[in-house]
Design a protein around this motif. Structure first.
Motif, short mmCIF file in Angstrom:
data_model
loop_
_atom_site.label_atom_id
_atom_site.label_comp_id
_atom_site.label_asym_id
_atom_site.label_seq_id
_atom_site.Cartn_x
_atom_site.Cartn_y
_atom_site.Cartn_z
N GLY A 1 -72.58 -48.88 15.72
CA GLY A 1 -71.62 -49.03 14.94
C GLY A 1 -70.97 -47.43 14.88
N SER A 2 -70.39 -47.16 13.50
CA SER A 2 -69.75 -46.01 13.04
C SER A 2 -70.23 -45.34 11.80
N TRP A 3 -70.22 -44.14 11.73
CA TRP A 3 -70.78 -43.46 10.40
C TRP A 3 -69.95 -43.95 9.33
N LYS A 4 -70.67 -44.03 8.09
CA LYS A 4 -69.94 -44.52 6.81
C LYS A 4 -70.29 -43.46 5.86
N GLU A 5 -69.57 -43.31 4.69
CA GLU A 5 -69.66 -42.45 3.68
C GLU A 5 -71.06 -42.96 2.83
N GLY A 6 -72.19 -41.85 2.91
CA GLY A 6 -73.42 -42.34 2.11
C GLY A 6 -74.36 -42.70 3.24
N ASP A 7 -74.13 -42.75 4.56
CA ASP A 7 -75.05 -42.95 5.47
C ASP A 7 -76.07 -41.63 5.43
N LEU A 8 -77.22 -42.02 5.90
CA LEU A 8 -78.27 -40.81 5.87
C LEU A 8 -78.29 -40.19 7.21
N LEU A 9 -78.13 -38.97 7.31
CA LEU A 9 -78.26 -38.26 8.74
C LEU A 9 -79.51 -37.62 8.63
N VAL A 10 -80.44 -37.82 9.54
CA VAL A 10 -81.93 -37.44 9.60
C VAL A 10 -81.94 -36.67 11.01
N GLN A 11 -82.31 -35.30 10.96
CA GLN A 11 -82.30 -34.66 12.09
C GLN A 11 -83.76 -34.00 12.42
N GLU A 12 -84.76 -34.70 12.79
CA GLU A 12 -86.09 -34.20 13.14
C GLU A 12 -86.21 -33.29 14.09
N ASP A 13 -85.59 -33.19 15.10
CA ASP A 13 -85.49 -32.01 16.32
C ASP A 13 -85.23 -30.71 15.44
N LEU A 14 -84.04 -30.89 14.64
CA LEU A 14 -83.67 -29.55 13.81
C LEU A 14 -84.89 -29.01 12.87
N ALA A 15 -85.29 -30.00 12.28
CA ALA A 15 -86.39 -29.79 11.44
C ALA A 15 -87.60 -28.76 12.12
N ALA A 16 -87.89 -29.47 13.28
CA ALA A 16 -88.79 -28.59 14.12
C ALA A 16 -88.42 -27.25 14.43
N THR A 17 -87.17 -27.15 14.77
CA THR A 17 -86.65 -25.83 15.20
C THR A 17 -86.62 -24.96 13.91
N LEU A 18 -86.44 -25.44 12.66
CA LEU A 18 -86.50 -24.64 11.48
C LEU A 18 -87.80 -24.30 11.17
N ARG A 19 -88.54 -25.09 11.47
CA ARG A 19 -90.26 -24.78 11.17
C ARG A 19 -90.77 -23.66 12.07
N HIS A 20 -90.23 -23.61 13.25
CA HIS A 20 -90.53 -22.54 14.09
C HIS A 20 -89.90 -21.11 13.83
N ILE A 21 -88.67 -21.34 13.26
CA ILE A 21 -87.87 -19.97 12.45
C ILE A 21 -88.73 -19.75 11.30
N LYS B 1 -81.27 -30.33 23.40
CA LYS B 1 -82.13 -31.33 23.28
C LYS B 1 -83.48 -30.82 22.94
N GLY B 2 -83.93 -31.58 22.00
CA GLY B 2 -85.46 -31.42 21.66
C GLY B 2 -85.28 -30.06 20.31
N ALA B 3 -84.18 -29.42 20.42
CA ALA B 3 -84.13 -28.37 19.12
C ALA B 3 -83.12 -28.77 18.15
N GLY B 4 -82.09 -29.80 18.40
CA GLY B 4 -81.34 -30.36 17.52
C GLY B 4 -80.25 -29.43 16.95
N PHE B 5 -79.84 -28.48 17.55
CA PHE B 5 -78.64 -27.60 17.03
C PHE B 5 -77.58 -27.66 18.04
N LEU B 6 -76.54 -27.37 17.40
CA LEU B 6 -74.99 -27.28 18.30
C LEU B 6 -75.24 -25.71 18.94
N LEU B 7 -74.65 -25.69 19.79
CA LEU B 7 -74.23 -24.38 20.30
C LEU B 7 -72.71 -24.16 20.26
N ASN B 8 -72.53 -22.97 20.20
CA ASN B 8 -71.04 -22.18 19.79
C ASN B 8 -70.12 -22.50 21.11
#
Length: 530
Positions: A164-184, A371-378
């Motif tokens: 389906g599509s994203w709707k207002e109030g949907d929860l966006l969980v980003q586990e790969d990004l959380a792992a990257t932030l922990r490394h930092i 992939k695996g790190a969860g963040f966008l490249l510029n």
């Protein structure tokens, strides 16, 4: 006080201030929180600029703009007939420059920070792990970009809804990004530019034909630069030097209009609009010809800001008719810039102030999620002149000062700015908006100083924009009333209505000593004060 593009990020900064952190500590927390909750411009995989003013008056500016990889070359986006291949510099792995944001935050914290580094990443890690609720605006943006995310992320990404599509109030969980932030959080910038996260970036580059190498990542450094300063009606303006074009252009604009009685002429009257347009016409012509990375190109900063230069540039100004960009030409036009950037302003209890503008360039950058790190490249490589002397996709022509070269930083309009009054902090401001950044900051200052507006009113006020080429006046709906517009049209000005210009987030110190926020209603921006 913290003002940013997201109430989650502003709250994260405020948490740090309440724990005794200073403005730079809060800025680190806001930057990493925005990478989670505002993925179209908040980032780990982008870069930006910081202007800092300590409570005692010390100033500094930090350049953490992205750089071209060592394997980059001036013809990398041209076909066999030397014609630009537009898509290559806009989307996918080859569009990315070496990211600077993580190094920038660590560099700022090492010099000015107070609280432990790991403490500053806790809000962002929590938001990535537990998720946050997307706004209606974000849901629409994520749905609108889904086809590009699919195209450039064959292995999937958290930014795509499973079904389906994203709707207002949907929860966006980003586990790969959380792992990257922990490394930092554990290793600082080394947790990003080396080790497991760096390995994931290189794997992503190899998978998609990108050119950023492990050596490029390890070699990246943020650079302290001398802020550009000037005055306007007795106020001191502290802003960003090259490779941002914003600071020099802002001071040129202010110098250009200072001799005129703007207060008497009135907010967005035909005379005020004409004056602003003619100043912008001249300044953007200079920007196109003279500005680039100062480590690669000699920027004539002193000449552009010399007393009398901008007054002389305005001497050909004729109240009876529109000027001509063809007659004003100072050189080749700069490439058009994408407008999806983000800005935040912070002042702590001691009066230390931070103004930061940061970006992935286009909305969601290159659309490549590591992939695996969860963040966008510029996709900052598109901010270079892809082919000096040839028009880009917008019909604009780039100059050699901003040509691609290995290790070079691309030109930007980002204009984080701090204003002093009588030697004390007065205003902190900045905005996203590509080439409209400079004119948005310019008009916000005029709104406060010349037209007596409070901070929120100055931010809300409708804006205009002229950038030399194309020779049109862009304006938000309702920015200029019908009578003034008719008078200017009779003088030869051409108007084009467009959507929002800028998203200014600013703080004003009032005459009573309080801080007043200006959080731009053009977005989901929010202020948090204490």
């Amino acid at each position: 006080m913290v003002v940013s593009a997201s109430h989650y990020a502003s709250k994260a900064g405020l948490e740090i201030l309440k724990k005794g952190g200073n403005a730079v500590d809060a800025a680190v927390a806001v930057q990493f929180a925005l990478a989670v909750v505002y993925p179209n411009a908040g980032n780990l995989g982008g870069g930006g600029f910081m202007v800092y003013r300590a409570a005692g008056g010390e100033t500094a500016s930090l350049d953490f703009r992205e750089k071209a990889a060592a394997a980059a070359h001036k013809d990398m986006y041209l076909d066999s007939l030397a014609n630009p291949i537009v898509e290559k510099s806009l989307y996918g792995h080859l569009a990315a420059g070496v990211p600077g944001s993580v190094a920038g935050m660590e560099t700022a914290h090492k010099r000015f920070g107070k609280l432990p580094w790991s403490e500053l990443l806790k809000p962002a890690i929590s938001l990535a792990t537990e998720g946050f609720q997307v706004t209606s605006r974000q849901a629409a943006e994520l749905n609108g970009q889904a086809y590009r995310f699919h195209r450039h992320n064959a292995l999937g990404t958290a930014l795509l809804k499973g079904s389906g599509s994203w709707k207002e109030g949907d929860l966006l969980v980003q586990e790969d990004l959380a792992a990257t932030l922990r490394h930092i959080a554990e290793r600082g910038a080394a947790g990003f530019y080396e080790g497991p996260v760096a390995a994931l970036i290189i794997e992503e580059m190899q998978r998609g034909g990108g050119i950023i190498s492990a050596a490029d990542l390890k070699a990246y450094r943020a650079v302290w630069r001398q802020p550009v300063t000037g005055t306007y009606r007795g106020l001191k303006i502290i802003t960003m030097p090259p490779p941002s074009s914003g600071g020099i252009a802002l001071l040129q604009l202010l110098q250009s209009v200072e001799p005129y009685p703007l207060q008497r002429l009135g907010f967005n009257s035909d005379s005020t609009v004409q004056l602003m347009v003619e100043a912008e016409r001249r300044v953007y012509a200079d920007r196109a010809a003279h500005l680039g990375d100062p480590d690669y190109h000699p920027v004539p900063q002193k000449q552009l800001l010399a007393a009398g230069y901008n007054k002389q540039r305005m001497s050909g100004f004729d109240w009876s008719k529109a000027g001509s960009s063809a007659a004003i030409a100072a050189g080749l036009a700069a490439p058009a810039e994408h407008e999806e950037t983000t800005h935040f302003s912070i002042v702590d209890r001691a009066g230390n102030a931070v103004s930061i503008t940061t970006t992935l360039n286009g909305s969601y950058g290159s659309h490549v999620v590591v992939k695996g790190a969860g963040f966008l490249l510029n996709n900052e490589m598109d901010d270079f002149s892809v082919k000096p002397g040839a028009p880009n996709m917008y019909g604009l022509v780039g100059g050699a000062a901003n040509a691609i070269a290995p290790g070079k930083r691309m030109l930007s309009s980002m204009t984080p700015t701090i204003v002093e009054k009588d030697g004390k902090l007065f205003m902190v401001l900045g905005t996203p908006g590509g080439s409209t950044i400079i004119t948005s900051v310019f008009q916000t200052i005029l709104n406060v100083v010349d037209f007596g507006m409070g901070m929120q009113a100055a931010v809300n006020a409708r804006k205009i924009h002229h950038q030399w080429l194309p020779d049109e006046v862009f304006l938000e709906k309702g920015a200029v009333d019908s009578t003034a517009r008719q008078r200017l049209t009779q003088k030869g000005y051409r108007f084009t209505e467009r959507g929002a210009i800028g998203r200014v987030d600013a703080i004003l110190k009032t005459k009573w000593g309080y801080y007043e926020a200006g959080a731009d209603p053009r977005g989901d921006d929010a202020a948090a004060g204490w």
